[in-house]
Design an enzyme around this catalytic site. Structure first.
Site, PDB file in Angstrom:
ATOM      1  CG  ASP A   1      46.350 -12.779  10.523  1.00 48.60           C
ATOM      2  OD1 ASP A   1      46.743 -12.774   9.350  1.00 48.60           O
ATOM      3  OD2 ASP A   1      45.346 -13.400  10.922  1.00 48.60           O
TER       4      ASP A   1
ATOM      5  CD  GLU B   1      43.086 -12.939   6.991  1.00 48.94           C
ATOM      6  OE1 GLU B   1      42.911 -14.073   7.469  1.00 48.94           O
ATOM      7  OE2 GLU B   1      42.966 -12.687   5.771  1.00 48.94           O
TER       8      GLU B   1
END
Length: 420
Positions: free
Chosen positions: A292, A334
Site C-alpha cells: 500500500d 493504491e
C-alpha cells in the site's frame, strides 16, 4: 519489426489510395508507378525491412504480372491488385504464389486489404496445426498458410497433433481431415474440445467425397468451421482469417475484463482466477504480500489526480519488473498484491524489503516535476489452502505497518518489522 510495404500501382491516384491504407495500418509505403521504378525503390532499402508488397497485375512496363513475379522472386509476401474480376485475370494471378489478390472494385475490398496487411505481422506469432495423411492436400494447405506468415505445424496423426498443441502455446487453429490413422477426424475434434473450448482454439474440418452430412458431423463434434475439398483458394484464406480473428477477439475481451485499466496489471478478479487455476494445491513454502502506498491521498490533493495516476503506473511498472514470475495484481486504489507460490518465506521477506527500498529511492516523473513515494507491506506465509486466509493475515500486518510508522515490511509469523 518489418516496417516497409513495397507498393507498385498503376497510376498516381491508385498509388495514393493504397499508400494511405498502408499508413493506416501503421506501416511505411515505398511507392512506385512502374516496375522499373519499383525495382529502384526496392534496391534503395534493406530487403529485410519489407513486410510485404502490394503490386498491380497490370503496369505500363509490366502488362502481364511481371511486377508480381519480381516481388515474389525477391522473397516478399505479395498481395496482387487487379482492376477487374474476370476469371482469366484471377487465374493468372492465383497461379503465382501470391498471398492474396484484391479487386479494386469497392471500399470493403480496401478494408480487407488493411486487415490482411495487419495479419501478416500478427501471423508471425500465430500457430496453425495441419493434420492430414493426404500429402498433396497437406502440402497445398501448408503452402497457403506459410504465404500468410503463419507458424505452421505438420502432423500425420491426431496423437501427434495433441503433443504439438501441448508443446506450443501460440497455436490458435487446427485444420484436420477426417481420415486419420489413429482415429476419425470427428473423434479427434471431440477430444480436442475436452481440452480446449471454442474460445481457446478454433478447429476447421476438411473432407471431400464423403457425403453432404460430413460438415454437420464435424460441427456437431465441436468444430468451428468446415471446408469441402477441393476448396477455393480465397474461401480457404478468408475462413482461416475469420477463425483466427475470432479467437483473438475473445482473448482481447478476456484480457480487458481481467486487466486493470490504469496500470495494465491483472485485476483482483484475475488474481484469484490465476491462483485457483495454476495452484489448485497451495504450497507450504509460499508467501503473499499486500503493498500500500503511503500518504497517497496527499499526492492527489497536492499534485492532482493525473499525478496520482502517474505514481500508480510507475509503481505498477516496478512490480512487473521486479516480480516477473510471480502472480501480481492491482487490488484497487493504491493497493497491490503479490503471491510468491514457490518461495521460502524468509527469501520472500528479503525480496519485498528490497523492493520497498527500490520504491523509496525511485524518482517518479509527474506531469509537472518529480516526486518520491514510500510503501508499507504486510506479508503472510501461513501454511493454508485458503488464499483468502493469506490475504487476511497480510492485511492485518499491513495495518500494523501503517500504524507503526509506515515504509516498512511487517511479517505475519514473527510479528516483527524490517525498517528502512
Amino acid at each position: 519489426m518489418q516496417q516497409h510495404v513495397l507498393v507498385i500501382e498503376n497510376g498516381d491516384n491508385n498509388l495514393e489510395i493504397i499508400s494511405r491504407l498502408v499508413r493506416r495500418a501503421g506501416l511505411t509505403p515505398v511507392g512506385a508507378t512502374s516496375l522499373t521504378e519499383g525495382k529502384a525503390r526496392f534496391a534503395q532499402n534493406t530487403p529485410e525491412t519489407f513486410l510485404c508488397a502490394i503490386v498491380a497485375y497490370t503496369l505500363p512496363d509490366a502488362p502481364k504480372g511481371e511486377a508480381i513475379d519480381f516481388a515474389i522472386d525477391a522473397y516478399i509476401p505479395t498481395i496482387a491488385t487487379t482492376e477487374s474480376l474476370d476469371t482469366l485475370t484471377r487465374d493468372k494471378v492465383l497461379e503465382r504464389n501470391v498471398v492474396d489478390y484484391i479487386p479494386k472494385e469497392n471500399a470493403q475490398n480496401y478494408d480487407y486489404l488493411i486487415r490482411l496487411i495487419s495479419r501478416l505481422e500478427k501471423n508471425k506469432s500465430t500457430g496453425v496445426v495441419v493434420v492430414s495423411t493426404n500429402r498433396v492436400q497437406r502440402t497445398r494447405t501448408l503452402s497457403l498458410l506459410e504465404r500468410h506468415n503463419f507458424v505452421v505445424y505438420e502432423c500425420l496423426t491426431a496423437s501427434e497433433a495433441m503433443t504439438t498443441l501441448s508443446t506450443h502455446k501460440h497455436i490458435r487453429l487446427v485444420i484436420t481431415d477426417n481420415t486419420l490413422p489413429d482415429m476419425s477426424g470427428t473423434v479427434f475434434v471431440a477430444s480436442l474440445r475436452k481440452a480446449f473450448s471454442k474460445e481457446q482454439l478454433a478447429v476447421m474440418g476438411i473432407a471431400g467425397g464423403q457425403g453432404m452430412l460430413m460438415s454437420a458431423h464435424f460441427i456437431k463434434s465441436g468444430a468451428n468451421d468446415f471446408l469441402r475439398i477441393p476448396y477455393c483458394h480465397e474461401e480457404f484464406l478468408c475462413r482461416v482469417m475469420q477463425n483466427v480473428e475470432y479467437i483473438e477477439s475473445v482473448e482481447a475481451i478476456r484480457r480487458a475484463a481481467n486487466t486493470d485499466y490504469l496500470t495494465g496489471l491483472p485485476n483482483r478478479r484475475h488474481f484469484f482466477y490465476t491462483v485457483t487455476m495454476q495452484h489448485q494445491q497451495l504450497s507450504d513454502n509460499h508467501a503473499l504480500a499486500l503493498i500500500d502506498l503511503d500518504f497517497f491521498k496527499a499526492i492527489n490533493d497536492t499534485h492532482g489526480h493525473d499525478a496520482g495516476d502517474a505514481v500508480l503506473k510507475a509503481v505498477a511498472a516496478l512490480i512487473e519488473f521486479y516480480f516477473p514470475d510471480e502472480i501480481i495484481s492491482r487490488f484497487g486504489g493504491e493497493e497491490f498484491c503479490i503471491y510468491l507460490p514457490n518461495t521460502p518465506f524468509e527469501q520472500a521477506c528479503e525480496r519485498l524489503d528490497d523492493f520497498r527500498k527500490v520504491v523509496e529511492n525511485e524518482s517518479i516523473e509527474l506531469p509537472k516535476g518529480t516526486t518520491h513515494v514510500t510503501c508499507s507491506i504486510g506479508m503472510s506465509g501461513a501454511v493454508t489452502q485458503r488464499i483468502d486466509k493469506l490475504i487476511s493475515d497480510a492485511d492485518k500486518q499491513l495495518y500494523a505497518a501503517k500504524n507503526s510508522g509506515r515504509n516498512k515490511v511487517m511479517f505475519a509469523e514473527a510479528l516483527h518489522a524490517t525498517h528502512q
